[in-house]
Design a protein around this motif. Structure first.
Motif, mmCIF file in Angstrom:
data_model
loop_
_atom_site.group_PDB
_atom_site.id
_atom_site.type_symbol
_atom_site.label_atom_id
_atom_site.label_comp_id
_atom_site.label_asym_id
_atom_site.label_seq_id
_atom_site.Cartn_x
_atom_site.Cartn_y
_atom_site.Cartn_z
ATOM 1 N N MET A 230 -30.685 -0.135 -26.829
ATOM 2 C CA MET A 230 -30.287 1.046 -26.085
ATOM 3 C C MET A 230 -31.540 1.767 -25.588
ATOM 4 O O MET A 230 -32.544 1.823 -26.295
ATOM 5 C CB MET A 230 -29.518 2.018 -26.981
ATOM 6 C CG MET A 230 -28.140 1.576 -27.396
ATOM 7 S SD MET A 230 -27.220 2.855 -28.312
ATOM 8 C CE MET A 230 -28.052 2.820 -29.894
ATOM 9 N N GLU B 69 -32.191 7.533 -23.637
ATOM 10 C CA GLU B 69 -31.053 8.368 -23.245
ATOM 11 C C GLU B 69 -29.755 7.858 -23.866
ATOM 12 O O GLU B 69 -28.944 8.645 -24.375
ATOM 13 C CB GLU B 69 -30.939 8.401 -21.724
ATOM 14 C CG GLU B 69 -29.880 9.353 -21.223
ATOM 15 C CD GLU B 69 -29.843 9.420 -19.701
ATOM 16 O OE1 GLU B 69 -28.731 9.327 -19.158
ATOM 17 O OE2 GLU B 69 -30.904 9.548 -19.083
ATOM 18 N N ASP B 70 -29.555 6.543 -23.842
ATOM 19 C CA ASP B 70 -28.347 5.954 -24.438
ATOM 20 C C ASP B 70 -28.310 6.185 -25.950
ATOM 21 O O ASP B 70 -27.238 6.397 -26.523
ATOM 22 C CB ASP B 70 -28.264 4.456 -24.148
ATOM 23 C CG ASP B 70 -27.931 4.154 -22.696
ATOM 24 O OD1 ASP B 70 -27.473 5.071 -21.972
ATOM 25 O OD2 ASP B 70 -28.146 3.005 -22.271
ATOM 26 N N SER C 147 -27.248 9.743 -26.509
ATOM 27 C CA SER C 147 -25.814 9.847 -26.205
ATOM 28 C C SER C 147 -24.976 9.219 -27.307
ATOM 29 O O SER C 147 -23.933 9.757 -27.694
ATOM 30 C CB SER C 147 -25.503 9.164 -24.871
ATOM 31 O OG SER C 147 -26.093 9.860 -23.812
ATOM 32 N N THR D 233 -32.080 1.187 -30.860
ATOM 33 C CA THR D 233 -32.833 1.730 -29.736
ATOM 34 C C THR D 233 -33.992 0.807 -29.370
ATOM 35 O O THR D 233 -34.543 0.122 -30.235
ATOM 36 C CB THR D 233 -33.346 3.157 -30.031
ATOM 37 O OG1 THR D 233 -33.887 3.701 -28.829
ATOM 38 C CG2 THR D 233 -34.419 3.164 -31.116
#
Length: 120
Positions: free
Chosen positions: A1, A4-5, A8, A56
């Motif tokens: 990810m 930003e993802d 979120s 991430t």
């Protein structure tokens, strides 16, 4: 990810699991020494942080997420020790966890995900 993802994902998980309401509901109990419900919220939030860190692509964010989860775990462990009679002592120990080193370890998290909820 992406970064930003990842942010979120964390916020979405907090909403889906209704953690803010659980934290709010258990805060009143926390003030009178009943810590178990709040500790559960912290453990659930730590699981979200850990999953986000694993997924991430932002290694700096992963490091910061793991540091935040570690700090939250330490605090949850202290709160779990509370029996209602030693809340002042527990509060002092929790305050001692807030060191410059701890803040530095999680500083990037605050920058990368400024709107993220926290349960510590």
């Amino acid at each position: 990810m992406s970064t930003e993802d990842t942010c979120s994902f964390i916020n979405d998980q907090v909403v889906q699991r209704d953690l803010q309401k659980k934290a709010d509901d258990s805060s009143a109990k926390l003030m009178v020494g009943e810590t178990s419900a709040y500790v559960e919220v912290m453990h659930e939030f730590n699981a979200i942080l850990g999953e986000a860190a694993e997924n991430t692509k932002d290694s700096k964010l992963a490091t910061s997420l793991n540091a935040a989860a570690g700090q939250n775990k330490e605090m949850a462990d202290l709160l779990a020790e509370a029996d209602g009679t030693n809340m002042m002592e527990i509060s002092q120990k929790v305050a001692e966890l807030d060191t410059a080193e701890a803040s530095e370890a999680t500083e990037y998290l605050n920058t990368a995900c400024p709107d993220m909820d926290s349960f510590s």
